[in-house]
Design an enzyme around this catalytic site. Sequence first.
Site, PDB file in Angstrom:
ATOM      1  N   GLN A   1       0.783  -1.242   0.000  1.00 48.25           N
ATOM      2  CA  GLN A   1       0.000   0.000   0.000  1.00 48.25           C
ATOM      3  C   GLN A   1       0.818   1.297   0.000  1.00 48.25           C
ATOM      4  OE1 GLN A   1      -3.362   2.321   2.683  1.00 48.25           O
ATOM      5  NE2 GLN A   1      -2.953   0.219   3.182  1.00 48.25           N
TER       6      GLN A   1
ATOM      7  N   TYR B   1       4.363  -3.031   8.815  1.00 50.76           N
ATOM      8  CA  TYR B   1       3.046  -2.857   8.198  1.00 50.76           C
ATOM      9  C   TYR B   1       2.295  -1.744   8.913  1.00 50.76           C
ATOM     10  CZ  TYR B   1       3.910  -7.257   5.769  1.00 50.76           C
ATOM     11  OH  TYR B   1       4.442  -8.233   4.968  1.00 50.76           O
ATOM     12  N   GLU B   2       1.173  -1.363   8.322  1.00 51.82           N
ATOM     13  CA  GLU B   2       0.364  -0.231   8.780  1.00 51.82           C
ATOM     14  C   GLU B   2       0.265  -0.089  10.312  1.00 51.82           C
ATOM     15  OE1 GLU B   2      -1.499   2.274   7.102  1.00 51.82           O
ATOM     16  OE2 GLU B   2      -1.784   2.939   9.145  1.00 51.82           O
TER      17      GLU B   2
ATOM     18  N   ASP C   1       0.596   3.694   6.049  1.00 55.70           N
ATOM     19  CA  ASP C   1       0.852   3.336   4.652  1.00 55.70           C
ATOM     20  C   ASP C   1       0.550   4.495   3.705  1.00 55.70           C
ATOM     21  OD1 ASP C   1       1.782   0.785   5.049  1.00 55.70           O
ATOM     22  OD2 ASP C   1      -0.171  -0.162   4.827  1.00 55.70           O
TER      23      ASP C   1
ATOM     24  N   GLY D   1      -8.088  20.696  19.167  1.00 57.33           N
ATOM     25  CA  GLY D   1      -7.745  22.099  18.925  1.00 57.33           C
ATOM     26  C   GLY D   1      -7.999  23.039  20.084  1.00 57.33           C
ATOM     27  N   GLY D   2      -8.342  22.512  21.254  1.00 53.84           N
ATOM     28  CA  GLY D   2      -8.551  23.393  22.395  1.00 53.84           C
ATOM     29  C   GLY D   2     -10.013  23.808  22.568  1.00 53.84           C
TER      30      GLY D   2
HETATM   31  N1  COA Z   1      11.866 -10.111  -9.308  1.00 52.23           N
HETATM   32  C1  COA Z   1      12.572 -10.869  -8.423  1.00 52.23           C
HETATM   33  N2  COA Z   1      12.561 -10.664  -7.106  1.00 52.23           N
HETATM   34  C2  COA Z   1      11.803  -9.661  -6.661  1.00 52.23           C
HETATM   35  C3  COA Z   1      11.045  -8.834  -7.504  1.00 52.23           C
HETATM   36  C4  COA Z   1      11.100  -9.099  -8.884  1.00 52.23           C
HETATM   37  N3  COA Z   1      10.420  -8.373  -9.762  1.00 52.23           N
HETATM   38  N4  COA Z   1      10.400  -7.924  -6.757  1.00 52.23           N
HETATM   39  C5  COA Z   1      10.729  -8.167  -5.488  1.00 52.23           C
HETATM   40  N5  COA Z   1      11.577  -9.213  -5.416  1.00 52.23           N
HETATM   41  C6  COA Z   1      12.213  -9.783  -4.251  1.00 52.23           C
HETATM   42  C7  COA Z   1      13.113  -8.808  -3.549  1.00 52.23           C
HETATM   43  O1  COA Z   1      14.359  -8.756  -4.189  1.00 52.23           O
HETATM   44  C8  COA Z   1      13.172  -9.396  -2.161  1.00 52.23           C
HETATM   45  O2  COA Z   1      14.091 -10.471  -2.156  1.00 52.23           O
HETATM   46  P1  COA Z   1      15.210 -10.700  -1.012  1.00 52.23           P
HETATM   47  O3  COA Z   1      14.491 -10.762   0.267  1.00 52.23           O
HETATM   48  O4  COA Z   1      15.827 -12.006  -1.427  1.00 52.23           O
HETATM   49  O5  COA Z   1      16.158  -9.578  -1.078  1.00 52.23           O
HETATM   50  C9  COA Z   1      11.785 -10.020  -2.016  1.00 52.23           C
HETATM   51  O6  COA Z   1      11.217 -10.084  -3.312  1.00 52.23           O
HETATM   52  C10 COA Z   1      10.687  -9.252  -1.277  1.00 52.23           C
HETATM   53  O7  COA Z   1      10.809  -8.298  -0.712  1.00 52.23           O
HETATM   54  P2  COA Z   1      10.211  -7.856   0.696  1.00 52.23           P
HETATM   55  O8  COA Z   1      10.096  -6.404   0.581  1.00 52.23           O
HETATM   56  O9  COA Z   1      11.060  -8.422   1.780  1.00 52.23           O
HETATM   57  O10 COA Z   1       8.733  -8.508   0.795  1.00 52.23           O
HETATM   58  P3  COA Z   1       7.984  -9.076   2.060  1.00 52.23           P
HETATM   59  O11 COA Z   1       6.657  -9.520   1.554  1.00 52.23           O
HETATM   60  O12 COA Z   1       8.772 -10.096   2.784  1.00 52.23           O
HETATM   61  O13 COA Z   1       7.813  -7.828   3.033  1.00 52.23           O
HETATM   62  C11 COA Z   1       7.043  -5.632   3.652  1.00 52.23           C
HETATM   63  C12 COA Z   1       6.797  -6.898   2.840  1.00 52.23           C
HETATM   64  C13 COA Z   1       5.981  -4.640   3.267  1.00 52.23           C
HETATM   65  C14 COA Z   1       6.936  -5.949   5.135  1.00 52.23           C
HETATM   66  C15 COA Z   1       8.447  -5.081   3.354  1.00 52.23           C
HETATM   67  O14 COA Z   1       8.578  -4.908   1.978  1.00 52.23           O
HETATM   68  C16 COA Z   1       8.745  -3.758   4.059  1.00 52.23           C
HETATM   69  O15 COA Z   1       9.025  -3.713   5.258  1.00 52.23           O
HETATM   70  N6  COA Z   1       8.705  -2.659   3.302  1.00 52.23           N
HETATM   71  C17 COA Z   1       9.023  -1.341   3.786  1.00 52.23           C
HETATM   72  C18 COA Z   1       7.919  -0.787   4.630  1.00 52.23           C
HETATM   73  C19 COA Z   1       6.607  -0.742   3.941  1.00 52.23           C
HETATM   74  O16 COA Z   1       6.449  -0.190   2.878  1.00 52.23           O
HETATM   75  N7  COA Z   1       5.606  -1.304   4.612  1.00 52.23           N
HETATM   76  C20 COA Z   1       4.227  -1.094   4.261  1.00 52.23           C
HETATM   77  C21 COA Z   1       3.746  -1.909   3.221  1.00 52.23           C
HETATM   78  S1  COA Z   1       2.123  -1.319   2.855  1.00 52.23           S
END
Ligand code: COA
Length: 425
Positions: free
Chosen positions: A17, A138-139, A168, A247-248
Site C-alpha cells: 500500500q 506494516y500499517e 501506509d 484544537g482546544g
Molecule cells: N523479481 C525478483 N525478485 C523480486 C522482484 C522481482 N520483480 N520484486 C521483489 N523481489 C524480491 C526482492 O528482491 C526481495 O528479495 P530478497 O528478500 O531475497 O532480497 C523479495 O522479493 C521481497 O521483498 P520484501 O520487501 O522483503 O517482501 P515481504 O513480503 O517479505 O515484506 C514488507 C513486505 C511490506 C513488510 C516489506 O517490503 C517492508 O518492510 N517494506 C518497507 C515498509 C513498507 O512499505 N511497509 C508497508 C507496506 S504497505
Amino acid sequence: MTKALEGVRILDFTHVQSGPTCTQLLAWFGADVIKVERPGVGDITRTQLQDVPDADSLYFTMLNSNKRSITLDTKNRTGMEVLEDLVRVCDVLVENFAPGALARMGLTWERIQALNPRMIVASVKGFGPGPYEECKVYENVAQCAGGAASTTGFRDGIPLVTGAQIGDSGTGLHLALGIVTALYQRTHTGRGQRVDCAMQDGVLNLCRVKLRDQQRLTHGPLKEYSQYGEGVPFGDAVPRAGNDSGGGQPGRIVKCKGWETDPNAYLYFITQAPVWEKICDVIGEPEWKTHPDFAKPAARLPRLTQIFERIEQWTMTKTKFEAMDILNQYDIPCGPILSMKELAEEPSLRATGTIVEVEHPVRGPYLTVGNPIKLSDSPTEVVRSPLLGEHTDEVLRRVLSYSDERILEVAGSGAIGSVQKIAAE
Ligand code: COA
C-alpha cells in the site's frame, strides 16, 4: 490539456500500500508510471482479500490506477539487464521493499548513480536509522510506533489503531511530496538524490499536536482534555483523549435520531467559544449564555459532560443531517459520522471525481477513490489498474526501443514470464 507531471517517467518498484499510494498520485498528475512486478505473481495484493474469483482484488485495483505493468524477474541476469535499461530512461525509482532488498538485487545507490546520475531514488521503510531500521513494517506497526495508538482510544481502554491508513497511505503521501520536491531541485542542480520516508516518522508527523501536548504537560494539566474537567490527574505521557477535540475547543460525538439501530447516527459537535451563545439558543438553554457556571469557557470545563448530555438531548431529536443543517446556519462546527456506504453513494463526491466508478475487463465496474488533490490545469482521469504484465511488450518496444530479436532473447531467458498482449482500451 497537458498534465502537471507529463514527461516524468517513474520506475515503480512498489508493492502493498505505502509505495503504490505514492506512485498512483504521481500517475494521476500525469507521470508515466511503469510498475515492475514479479512474473506470474505480481504485487501480493493482487490476490489478497479477493472478492471476485480470478480477478485482481480491490486492494490492488484501488491503489494502482493509471499505471503500466511490466513483469520482470530481477533475479534473472537478463531481467537485471532490462531493469538497468529502465533505470537509464526513468527519472524516479520508487520502492518500498524490506530494508536492503534493493541493494541485494544489485541496485545500490552507487550503481544507480553510475547508470543515471539524474535519477531520484525514493524509498519507504518502516523505520529510519536506529535500533529498528532492519524491521519489516506494516500499517498498524507504524501507527503504534509513531505515537498514534498511544493517543487514540479512551483513557480507561487499551490503545487503538485508526481506520485511516496513516502509516501506509500517509507515508506514501509524504514520499510523493519528497519526489516532486527532488524533481524541482533537479531542475537547478541536474542531479538526482535519495528521498527516504520512514513510516514511523510519517505517523509522528501526523501526530504533531500530540507531541505538542507532551511538552505542554510539563507546564501543567491539559485543560481542554475531558479528564481535566473530570478531576482525573494526568500522568507523565499524553493520555488517550477519546473523542475530545485536539484544537482546544471542547468537542464530542453525540447521538442523533435513529442511533438505537443505526451505528452511524452520530454527529461530532464542537462547543466553539465564539458561537457559544448560539449553541445555547439552539439547544434551548438561553440562560446558560449569562449563567456563571456556563458563560465562560473556563467555567464550562468541569461541566462538559453535563453540557454534552444536554446537547445530545437536542441532537437525538434530529437526524444527523437535520442537525447539521440547523447548526450550519449558525456556524456551529459539527460533522456527521458518515458511513462508507453513505460516502460511496454521495452524489457530490461523484461529481468532483473523488469517488469514481471504473470499468475493469475481468472484475467489471468497481468504485475507487479518485485524486483528492485537484489541480485546475491538470485534471485527473482515473484509468483502471493494469493486468499483470499487460504492458511488458509495449514497454520493451516503445520505452526501451528493443528490437524483435532482443525481445525474443529477453522472453527466452525467462526474465519476463509470458508476454501478455491485451488490446489497449
Ligand atoms: N523479481 C525478483 N525478485 C523480486 C522482484 C522481482 N520483480 N520484486 C521483489 N523481489 C524480491 C526482492 O528482491 C526481495 O528479495 P530478497 O528478500 O531475497 O532480497 C523479495 O522479493 C521481497 O521483498 P520484501 O520487501 O522483503 O517482501 P515481504 O513480503 O517479505 O515484506 C514488507 C513486505 C511490506 C513488510 C516489506 O517490503 C517492508 O518492510 N517494506 C518497507 C515498509 C513498507 O512499505 N511497509 C508497508 C507496506 S504497505
